[in-house]
Scaffold this motif. Structure first.
Motif, PDB file in Angstrom:
ATOM      1  N   ASN A   9      45.399  53.700  41.042  1.00 16.09           N
ATOM      2  CA  ASN A   9      45.322  52.244  41.092  1.00 16.09           C
ATOM      3  C   ASN A   9      46.511  51.699  41.878  1.00 16.09           C
ATOM      4  OD1 ASN A   9      47.551  51.130  39.269  1.00 16.09           O
ATOM      5  ND2 ASN A   9      46.523  52.504  37.814  1.00 16.09           N
ATOM      6  N   THR A  11      47.853  48.630  41.033  1.00 18.73           N
ATOM      7  CA  THR A  11      48.228  47.500  40.198  1.00 18.73           C
ATOM      8  C   THR A  11      49.693  47.134  40.364  1.00 18.73           C
ATOM      9  OG1 THR A  11      46.468  48.075  38.647  1.00 18.73           O
ATOM     10  CG2 THR A  11      48.234  46.674  37.819  1.00 18.73           C
ATOM     11  N   HIS A  34      41.917  43.889  38.642  1.00 22.57           N
ATOM     12  CA  HIS A  34      41.029  44.858  37.995  1.00 22.57           C
ATOM     13  C   HIS A  34      41.603  45.453  36.716  1.00 22.57           C
ATOM     14  CE1 HIS A  34      39.325  45.705  42.276  1.00 22.57           C
ATOM     15  NE2 HIS A  34      38.603  44.796  41.661  1.00 22.57           N
ATOM     16  N   LEU A  35      42.925  45.356  36.527  1.00 24.91           N
ATOM     17  CA  LEU A  35      43.546  46.191  35.498  1.00 24.91           C
ATOM     18  C   LEU A  35      44.722  45.462  34.860  1.00 24.91           C
ATOM     19  CD1 LEU A  35      43.986  48.971  34.100  1.00 24.91           C
ATOM     20  CD2 LEU A  35      45.257  49.683  36.124  1.00 24.91           C
ATOM     21  N   SER A 300      39.568  55.389  40.852  1.00 23.24           N
ATOM     22  CA  SER A 300      38.938  54.091  41.094  1.00 23.24           C
ATOM     23  C   SER A 300      39.470  53.334  42.298  1.00 23.24           C
ATOM     24  CB  SER A 300      39.099  53.206  39.860  1.00 23.24           C
ATOM     25  OG  SER A 300      40.465  52.864  39.677  1.00 23.24           O
ATOM     26  N   PHE A 302      41.517  50.821  41.661  1.00 25.77           N
ATOM     27  CA  PHE A 302      41.599  49.481  41.096  1.00 25.77           C
ATOM     28  C   PHE A 302      42.761  48.710  41.727  1.00 25.77           C
ATOM     29  CE2 PHE A 302      39.649  51.133  36.901  1.00 25.77           C
ATOM     30  CZ  PHE A 302      38.384  50.678  37.251  1.00 25.77           C
ATOM     31  N   ASP A 303      42.540  47.454  42.002  1.00 27.41           N
ATOM     32  CA  ASP A 303      43.509  46.540  42.600  1.00 27.41           C
ATOM     33  C   ASP A 303      43.914  46.945  44.012  1.00 27.41           C
ATOM     34  OD1 ASP A 303      43.695  44.610  40.543  1.00 27.41           O
ATOM     35  OD2 ASP A 303      44.998  45.926  39.379  1.00 27.41           O
ATOM     36  N   SER A 306      37.817  46.726  47.210  1.00 31.79           N
ATOM     37  CA  SER A 306      36.636  46.101  46.609  1.00 31.79           C
ATOM     38  C   SER A 306      35.849  47.181  45.883  1.00 31.79           C
ATOM     39  CB  SER A 306      35.763  45.467  47.691  1.00 31.79           C
ATOM     40  OG  SER A 306      36.449  44.420  48.349  1.00 31.79           O
ATOM     41  N   ILE A 307      35.442  46.884  44.657  1.00 31.72           N
ATOM     42  CA  ILE A 307      34.701  47.857  43.858  1.00 31.72           C
ATOM     43  C   ILE A 307      33.340  47.267  43.501  1.00 31.72           C
ATOM     44  CG2 ILE A 307      36.858  48.813  42.971  1.00 31.72           C
ATOM     45  CD1 ILE A 307      36.208  47.442  40.284  1.00 31.72           C
ATOM     46  N   ASP A 309      30.299  45.438  41.944  1.00 30.74           N
ATOM     47  CA  ASP A 309      30.225  44.338  40.979  1.00 30.74           C
ATOM     48  C   ASP A 309      29.792  44.824  39.605  1.00 30.74           C
ATOM     49  OD1 ASP A 309      31.007  42.527  42.895  1.00 30.74           O
ATOM     50  OD2 ASP A 309      28.985  41.758  43.300  1.00 30.74           O
ATOM     51  N   ASP A 313      35.758  45.714  36.684  1.00 28.16           N
ATOM     52  CA  ASP A 313      37.175  45.961  36.452  1.00 28.16           C
ATOM     53  C   ASP A 313      37.292  47.228  35.611  1.00 28.16           C
ATOM     54  OD1 ASP A 313      36.717  45.217  33.756  1.00 28.16           O
ATOM     55  OD2 ASP A 313      37.478  43.199  34.039  1.00 28.16           O
ATOM     56  N   VAL A 314      38.457  47.463  35.044  1.00 31.22           N
ATOM     57  CA  VAL A 314      38.693  48.714  34.326  1.00 31.22           C
ATOM     58  C   VAL A 314      37.702  48.919  33.186  1.00 31.22           C
ATOM     59  CG1 VAL A 314      40.423  47.665  32.798  1.00 31.22           C
ATOM     60  CG2 VAL A 314      40.496  50.127  33.230  1.00 31.22           C
TER      61      VAL A 314
END
Length: 351
Positions: A9, A11, A34-35, A300, A302-303, A306-307, A309, A313-314
């Motif tokens: 991530n 983050t 996201h986290l 992932s 995350f942050d 783009s992931i 929809d 998020d996590v």
């Protein structure tokens, strides 16, 4: 609820820049990014690999071109700031801890806290003569990505290019070989994400430890230079390593589309940034079929990307595991992908 280890991530970058995110310890009815800690606990996240990352200076208009290398002193300042933030979170609450060894990781898997494995994405922070590698270990670094998608003194990354292979550019430099050996000696995992093919094969011939790619997809499905070819997947499996499947939509989608301000480059139609959950599951299933489920994990981004929809998020990590169950992955398979495979390779590197 199965504990989860997530392999990548950004983050920390979100928390120390003007990007979305940053309130990691603050619970909110409308959280950004996201986290954060509350959502991680809700998701059953036992641990994540938290990346310190040095952003480019200025705007990057053409992502098919490699950005320039980062200034070493600037990299050191930014990474130090991000790790101070990480340790500050751990000092502020016993619900979160920085992981330094396998016992720390096991405690997090057992539910004592959400854990963070400190990682540096791109070795520009490391002095070319490796003089500061021990000090980086002392401040917590237990995982190091040789490159992001730009060159440095050690190796060469790949551009964000679709319809291309990772076979771009030369292999490790002499300092790069020294760095890989030094990391293996110290118990710092070497992450091959963003590395070009020549560098990948140089590392494969240098280390005895499992090959690890923290966040990437299957080139067979989405032919992006960031994704791994079948030959690379075979090498990862043969080493006992793993691939953390990315959630980044541009590297999941077979067409590689990112969208440009919601429009196609021609301006003729809207382009979605999204990818359906089914495509993410396709990548995980392909990786498992090619390598064996014991070599597949979650990574992932995350942050940092783009992931889908449907993941959101996590908390959507549970959605991914439910999707795998619907595709016939039994509990043992899901446990391996959720945490056991990451635990195995981290223990191998840290020992």
């Amino acid at each position: 609820m199965l504990p989860i280890i997530d392999g990548h991530n950004d983050t920390l970058l979100a928390a120390t820049s003007d990007r979305a995110g940053g309130a990691f310890l603050t619970e909110s009815d409308d959280p950004e990014g996201h986290l954060d800690l509350a959502r991680a606990e809700e998701a059953g996240l036992a641990a994540g690999i938290f990346a310190a990352f040095v952003p480019n200076e200025g705007e990057q208009d053409d992502w098919s071109e490699l950005p320039p290398a980062v200034d070493h002193e600037r990299a050191r300042r930014i990474v130090d700031e991000q790790f101070r933030t990480l340790h500050g979170w751990a000092d502020a609450t016993d619900r979160f801890r920085v992981i330094g060894d396998i016992d720390d990781l096991d405690a997090c898997i057992d539910g004592e806290a959400v854990g963070a494995v400190p990682h540096v994405e791109g070795a520009g922070v490391v002095s070319p003569d490796l003089v500061n590698l021990d000090s980086l270990y002392e401040i917590g670094v237990r995982s190091l990505g040789l490159v992001w998608s730009r060159p440095n003194a050690f190796a060469h990354g790949v551009p964000f290019e679709h319809g291309a292979t990772p076979d771009i550019g030369p292999g490790l430099t002499e300092s790069g070989f020294d760095l890989v050996v030094a990391c293996e000696e110290r118990g710092i995992l070497v992450d091959l994400a963003h590395l070009n093919a020549a560098g990948f094969w140089d590392v494969a011939e240098t280390v005895d430890a499992p090959l690890v790619v923290s966040h990437a997809g299957a080139h067979h499905i989405s032919p992006a230079s960031r994704n791994l070819t079948d030959e690379q997947l075979d090498a990862v499996a043969g080493s006992g390593g793993l691939v953390g499947c990315t959630f980044g939509t541009a590297h999941l989608r077979p067409d590689g589309q990112r969208g440009v301000e919601g429009r196609s480059p021609s301006g003729s139609r809207a382009l979605p940034d999204d990818a359906p959950l089914s495509v993410l599951l396709d990548h995980i299933e392909y990786l498992a079929d090619r390598m064996g489920v014991e070599h597949v994990a979650l990574g992932s981004d995350f942050d940092g990307a783009s992931i889908p929809d449907e993941v959101g998020d996590v908390r959507g990590l549970r959605t991914v595991l439910d999707g795998l169950e619907a595709r016939g992955f039994d509990r043992a398979d899901r446990e391996a992908i959720a945490s056991r495979n990451w635990r195995r390779v981290l223990a191998a590197w840290w020992s």
